[in-house]
Design a protein around this motif. Structure first.
Motif, PDB file in Angstrom:
ATOM      1  N   ARG A 140       0.990  -0.987  -0.200  1.00 27.17           N
ATOM      2  CA  ARG A 140       0.197  -0.064  -0.775  1.00 27.17           C
ATOM      3  C   ARG A 140       0.672   0.775   0.519  1.00 27.17           C
ATOM      4  O   ARG A 140       1.153   2.250  -1.185  1.00 27.17           O
ATOM      5  CB  ARG A 140      -0.930  -0.320   0.873  1.00 27.17           C
ATOM      6  N   TYR A 141       1.819   1.154   0.849  1.00 26.03           N
ATOM      7  CA  TYR A 141       2.559   2.706   1.070  1.00 26.03           C
ATOM      8  C   TYR A 141       4.126   2.597   1.078  1.00 26.03           C
ATOM      9  O   TYR A 141       4.973   3.094   0.746  1.00 26.03           O
ATOM     10  CB  TYR A 141       2.478   3.405   2.387  1.00 26.03           C
ATOM     11  N   ARG A 142       4.529   0.844   0.858  1.00 26.69           N
ATOM     12  CA  ARG A 142       5.719   0.287   1.017  1.00 26.69           C
ATOM     13  C   ARG A 142       5.825  -0.802   0.176  1.00 26.69           C
ATOM     14  O   ARG A 142       4.717  -1.808   0.737  1.00 26.69           O
ATOM     15  CB  ARG A 142       6.349   0.055   2.406  1.00 26.69           C
ATOM     16  N   ASP A 143       6.770  -1.477  -0.430  1.00 22.60           N
ATOM     17  CA  ASP A 143       6.443  -2.851  -1.122  1.00 22.60           C
ATOM     18  C   ASP A 143       6.926  -3.951  -0.256  1.00 22.60           C
ATOM     19  O   ASP A 143       7.586  -3.823   1.148  1.00 22.60           O
ATOM     20  CB  ASP A 143       7.039  -2.997  -2.595  1.00 22.60           C
ATOM     21  N   GLY A 144       5.955  -4.537   0.416  1.00 22.38           N
ATOM     22  CA  GLY A 144       5.645  -6.022   1.478  1.00 22.38           C
ATOM     23  C   GLY A 144       5.158  -4.704   2.406  1.00 22.38           C
ATOM     24  O   GLY A 144       5.040  -6.775   2.938  1.00 22.38           O
ATOM     25  N   ASP A 145       4.161  -4.009   2.440  1.00 22.90           N
ATOM     26  CA  ASP A 145       3.641  -4.000   4.191  1.00 22.90           C
ATOM     27  C   ASP A 145       1.998  -4.792   3.532  1.00 22.90           C
ATOM     28  O   ASP A 145       2.045  -5.078   2.728  1.00 22.90           O
ATOM     29  CB  ASP A 145       3.051  -2.097   4.107  1.00 22.90           C
ATOM     30  N   ARG A 146       1.613  -4.848   4.389  1.00 23.23           N
ATOM     31  CA  ARG A 146      -0.319  -5.689   4.718  1.00 23.23           C
ATOM     32  C   ARG A 146      -1.063  -4.559   5.735  1.00 23.23           C
ATOM     33  O   ARG A 146      -0.354  -5.002   6.880  1.00 23.23           O
ATOM     34  CB  ARG A 146       0.217  -6.804   4.471  1.00 23.23           C
ATOM     35  N   TYR A 147      -2.423  -4.865   5.218  1.00 23.87           N
ATOM     36  CA  TYR A 147      -3.212  -4.050   6.401  1.00 23.87           C
ATOM     37  C   TYR A 147      -3.945  -4.838   5.981  1.00 23.87           C
ATOM     38  O   TYR A 147      -4.538  -4.832   5.185  1.00 23.87           O
ATOM     39  CB  TYR A 147      -3.387  -2.546   6.126  1.00 23.87           C
ATOM     40  N   ASP A 148      -4.890  -5.264   7.608  1.00 24.82           N
ATOM     41  CA  ASP A 148      -6.235  -6.148   7.417  1.00 24.82           C
ATOM     42  C   ASP A 148      -6.555  -5.815   8.148  1.00 24.82           C
ATOM     43  O   ASP A 148      -6.533  -5.571   9.659  1.00 24.82           O
ATOM     44  CB  ASP A 148      -5.114  -7.830   7.596  1.00 24.82           C
ATOM     45  N   TRP A 149      -7.840  -5.722   8.286  1.00 21.27           N
ATOM     46  CA  TRP A 149      -8.677  -5.127   9.864  1.00 21.27           C
ATOM     47  C   TRP A 149     -10.198  -5.381   9.246  1.00 21.27           C
ATOM     48  O   TRP A 149     -10.425  -5.800   7.392  1.00 21.27           O
ATOM     49  CB  TRP A 149      -8.749  -3.373  10.235  1.00 21.27           C
ATOM     50  N   ALA A 150     -10.824  -5.397   9.786  1.00 22.87           N
ATOM     51  CA  ALA A 150     -12.959  -5.889  10.168  1.00 22.87           C
ATOM     52  C   ALA A 150     -13.342  -5.408  10.664  1.00 22.87           C
ATOM     53  O   ALA A 150     -12.834  -4.450  12.070  1.00 22.87           O
ATOM     54  CB  ALA A 150     -13.021  -7.766   9.498  1.00 22.87           C
ATOM     55  N   THR A 151     -13.786  -4.818  10.807  1.00 24.40           N
ATOM     56  CA  THR A 151     -15.245  -3.638  11.655  1.00 24.40           C
ATOM     57  C   THR A 151     -16.379  -4.689  11.696  1.00 24.40           C
ATOM     58  O   THR A 151     -17.534  -4.335  10.612  1.00 24.40           O
ATOM     59  CB  THR A 151     -15.568  -2.251  10.989  1.00 24.40           C
ATOM     60  N   PHE A 152     -17.294  -4.686  12.769  1.00 27.09           N
ATOM     61  CA  PHE A 152     -18.388  -5.490  12.596  1.00 27.09           C
ATOM     62  C   PHE A 152     -19.443  -4.132  13.837  1.00 27.09           C
ATOM     63  O   PHE A 152     -18.521  -3.631  14.741  1.00 27.09           O
ATOM     64  CB  PHE A 152     -18.287  -6.299  13.337  1.00 27.09           C
ATOM     65  N   ASN A 153     -20.676  -3.996  13.948  1.00 29.83           N
ATOM     66  CA  ASN A 153     -20.765  -2.418  14.234  1.00 29.83           C
ATOM     67  C   ASN A 153     -22.909  -3.315  14.150  1.00 29.83           C
ATOM     68  O   ASN A 153     -23.272  -3.777  13.315  1.00 29.83           O
ATOM     69  CB  ASN A 153     -21.171  -1.727  13.286  1.00 29.83           C
ATOM     70  N   LEU A 154     -23.322  -3.424  15.582  1.00 28.67           N
ATOM     71  CA  LEU A 154     -24.612  -3.053  15.337  1.00 28.67           C
ATOM     72  C   LEU A 154     -24.782  -1.643  15.916  1.00 28.67           C
ATOM     73  O   LEU A 154     -24.975  -1.610  16.897  1.00 28.67           O
ATOM     74  CB  LEU A 154     -24.861  -4.934  16.402  1.00 28.67           C
ATOM     75  N   ARG A 155     -25.973  -1.354  15.811  1.00 32.27           N
ATOM     76  CA  ARG A 155     -26.536  -0.555  16.111  1.00 32.27           C
ATOM     77  C   ARG A 155     -28.531  -0.975  16.174  1.00 32.27           C
ATOM     78  O   ARG A 155     -28.979  -1.529  15.497  1.00 32.27           O
ATOM     79  CB  ARG A 155     -27.426   1.083  14.850  1.00 32.27           C
ATOM     80  N   ALA A 156     -29.098  -1.045  17.805  1.00 30.92           N
ATOM     81  CA  ALA A 156     -30.450  -1.010  18.158  1.00 30.92           C
ATOM     82  C   ALA A 156     -31.258   0.039  18.687  1.00 30.92           C
ATOM     83  O   ALA A 156     -30.635   0.966  19.375  1.00 30.92           O
ATOM     84  CB  ALA A 156     -30.599  -2.259  19.007  1.00 30.92           C
ATOM     85  N   SER A 157     -32.326  -0.282  18.356  1.00 37.61           N
ATOM     86  CA  SER A 157     -32.809   1.419  19.122  1.00 37.61           C
ATOM     87  C   SER A 157     -34.422   0.440  19.063  1.00 37.61           C
ATOM     88  O   SER A 157     -35.163  -0.050  18.489  1.00 37.61           O
ATOM     89  CB  SER A 157     -33.808   1.908  17.992  1.00 37.61           C
ATOM     90  N   GLN A 158     -34.574   1.169  20.637  1.00 36.83           N
ATOM     91  CA  GLN A 158     -36.449   0.649  21.623  1.00 36.83           C
ATOM     92  C   GLN A 158     -36.969   1.548  21.579  1.00 36.83           C
ATOM     93  O   GLN A 158     -36.676   2.656  22.743  1.00 36.83           O
ATOM     94  CB  GLN A 158     -35.511  -0.141  22.759  1.00 36.83           C
ATOM     95  N   ALA A 159     -37.930   1.299  21.013  1.00 43.91           N
ATOM     96  CA  ALA A 159     -39.272   3.207  21.115  1.00 43.91           C
ATOM     97  C   ALA A 159     -39.721   2.640  22.261  1.00 43.91           C
ATOM     98  O   ALA A 159     -40.012   1.414  22.721  1.00 43.91           O
ATOM     99  CB  ALA A 159     -39.967   2.701  19.645  1.00 43.91           C
ATOM    100  N   ILE A 160     -39.458   3.290  23.536  1.00 46.89           N
ATOM    101  CA  ILE A 160     -40.239   3.764  25.001  1.00 46.89           C
ATOM    102  C   ILE A 160     -41.926   4.602  24.316  1.00 46.89           C
ATOM    103  O   ILE A 160     -42.582   3.757  24.930  1.00 46.89           O
ATOM    104  CB  ILE A 160     -39.695   4.689  25.829  1.00 46.89           C
TER     105      ILE A 160
END
Length: 527
Positions: A401-421
């Motif tokens: 990506r920015y240098r030959d031989g570099d590696r960037y791995d990532w993952a994001t999991f998100n959960l939004r929940a709404s409870q109407a009162i």
């Protein structure tokens, strides 16, 4: 058949009576006279029949011509009616329009000091803002977009639309922010579009032309992580809605932009301009986007500083060309085909300057060998009368990506929940988890005049937020605004992530692994 019956009748009369006329002559007619009279009568009958047939043919032609003329008049009237209806509709839509997006709030930590946070708080988010986490109870900035629009229509059914957007963002909570270095007033959009042009026809009959500075019309994002799935923008022009068939249409655009974004030190550098040529094709719910780009001179800067305003130093083989592709599926009525709701999914791949998958063409520090593969998806589904869920996932692998031989791995999991009162009160919950495996392979950056290397790190981050929320409008709609939220947020991460960089949020004074609380209040609105 008609002549035969006439002839038969005359013959019967001729041979039956045997006389020309009892009243006119007492002498019987000779055979020759009778035949001559018969021939005369036959000729007369044939002439009358022929004339009758000609009159019938002429009447039929006149009727057909009248019907054709009536059809043409009717079609012309229908077209005029459609034009009048279009003009009337455009006139109803004419006028000044104002729309806006804004968020503002207070974020403090468990010690009563200003809290650190934001959707891009993690080390992985330093990759041009790609790896965002959940934003609920995790924002400290004040940001506003104000859009002013004017629509004009014309007698031939065509129309034009002028749009402009002003944007302002700041982190300083003071009421006067003139000296705040992060304070920028920008004209983020300024363009004209026109459509239903009378001289256009065929596949371009309802096409829309545009030119100016704008966000691409087909951008889409995951609101709950403040992360674009696709953001393309700049100054340029193009044509949208080229309709090949009832289900297949295309957009063709060209954009020019400098590297960086709001807040970039190099945003106004005009020496390098990235030109991007993109084709967006849509078939039913499917989207195929293809983009090529070139930034001549990007690999030949006199200094070695980052073009995106970061502290990182550039490599020796910085890219000046790139390519990018995205296959996406948009379902505005179903949650992954399982239940009523919405869902959107994209698979993205790019190389060179196109290896920045979130905002293609915005990162000038990528190498010519850079490659990125990214997957993003989110959905919104009601699960009961009072509950609504919004899960999302974004994962990316990039190398060289920015240098030959570099590696960037990532993952994001998100959960939004709404409870109407109640009709105006809801409880919001959000859980966010991100995994990072980052290997910069010796990439350098500067801080306080010294040069350092980014450190290879591996670990995860999580955040939990509880937010009592007041709403007006539809309290059961998780995306309905405006909202006023009070919140408490707890976040923690692997200790190893504190050592990614000394100028990173993680590991800074008072913000290290082991658990951090943030509290605050925030308003958010769009219309």
């Amino acid at each position: 058949m008609r002549i035969t019956k006439i002839r038969a009748g005359i013959l019967c009369a001729f041979f039956g009576l045997g006389y020309y006329s009892s009243a006119q002559a007492s002498t019987p007619l000779s055979i020759e006279q009778r035949l001559a009279l018969l021939e005369s009568r036959l000729n007369l009958a044939e002439r009358e029949a022929s004339e009758a047939r000609l009159r019938a043919d002429k009447a039929e032609k006149r009727t057909l011509a009248a019907e054709q003329q009536l059809a043409q008049v009717t079609k012309k009237q229908e077209k005029q009616t459609q034009q009048i209806e279009t003009v009337e509709k455009n006139k109803r839509d004419d006028g000044f329009e104002f729309s806006a997006y804004a968020r503002s709030g207070l974020l403090i930590n468990e010690h009563g000091k200003g809290g650190r946070g934001g959707p891009g708080v993690s080390p992985a988010s330093s990759l041009n803002g790609d790896a965002h986490v959940g934003r609920l109870g995790n924002e400290k900035d004040n940001y506003v977009e104000l859009s002013f629009n004017k629509k004009m229509s014309f007698d031939d059914g065509s129309w034009a639309h002028f749009k402009t957007m002003l944007a302002d963002g700041a982190n300083n909570p003071d009421p006067w922010v003139q000296d705040n270095d992060s304070h920028h007033i920008n004209i983020r959009q300024l363009y004209v579009e026109m459509g239903d042009l009378a001289s256009f026809g065929g596949v371009a009959e309802h096409a829309i032309l545009w030119a100016g500075k704008r966000f691409d019309r087909d951008n889409f994002d995951i609101h709950f992580t403040d992360s674009d799935i696709m953001f393309l923008g700049g100054t340029g022009g193009g044509i949208n809605d080229v309709q090949w068939t009832d289900k297949l249409k295309s957009d063709f655009n060209v954009y020019g932009r400098n590297f960086g974004d709001l807040g970039s030190d190099n945003y106004n550098d005009n020496d390098i301009q990235n030109l991007m040529f993109t084709a967006n094709n849509f078939y039913n719910n499917w989207q195929l986007m293809l983009t090529g780009m070139t930034a001549q001179g990007n690999d030949d800067l006199k200094d070695n500083t980052s073009t995106t305003g970061s502290y990182a130093l550039r490599s020796d083989n910085t890219a000046k060309n790139g390519y990018y592709a995205m296959l996406a599926y948009h379902d505005k009525s179903r949650f992954y085909g399982l239940a009523p709701g919405v869902s959107e999914t994209a698979l993205q791949y790019g190389g060179g300057l196109g290896a920045e998958a979130r905002q293609p063409g915005s990162d000038g520090d990528l190498t010519e060998n850079a490659k990125s593969l990214r997957f993003a998806s989110y959905g919104i589904v009601p699960v009961s009368k009072n509950w609504e869920l919004a899960p999302s996932v974004i994962a990316q692998h990039s190398e060289d990506r920015y240098r030959d031989g570099d590696r960037y791995d990532w993952a994001t999991f998100n959960l939004r929940a709404s409870q109407a009162i109640t009709q105006n009160f809801a409880l919001l919950y959000e859980a966010s988890w991100q995994y990072m495996d980052l290997d910069p392979n010796g990439r350098s950056y500067t801080s306080d005049g010294s040069t350092y290397n980014y450190q290879a790190v591996k670990g995860d981050f999580y955040k939990l937020t509880f937010a009592p929320t007041f709403k007006v409008g539809n309290v059961f709609d998780i995306k309905a605004r405006p909202e006023i939220r009070f919140f408490a947020t707890y976040m923690n991460w692997s200790k190893e992530l504190d050592h990614y960089a000394i100028n990173d949020d993680f590991g800074s004074t008072g913000f290290t692994a082991g658990g951090n609380w943030n509290f605050g209040v925030q308003s958010e609105i769009w219309f």
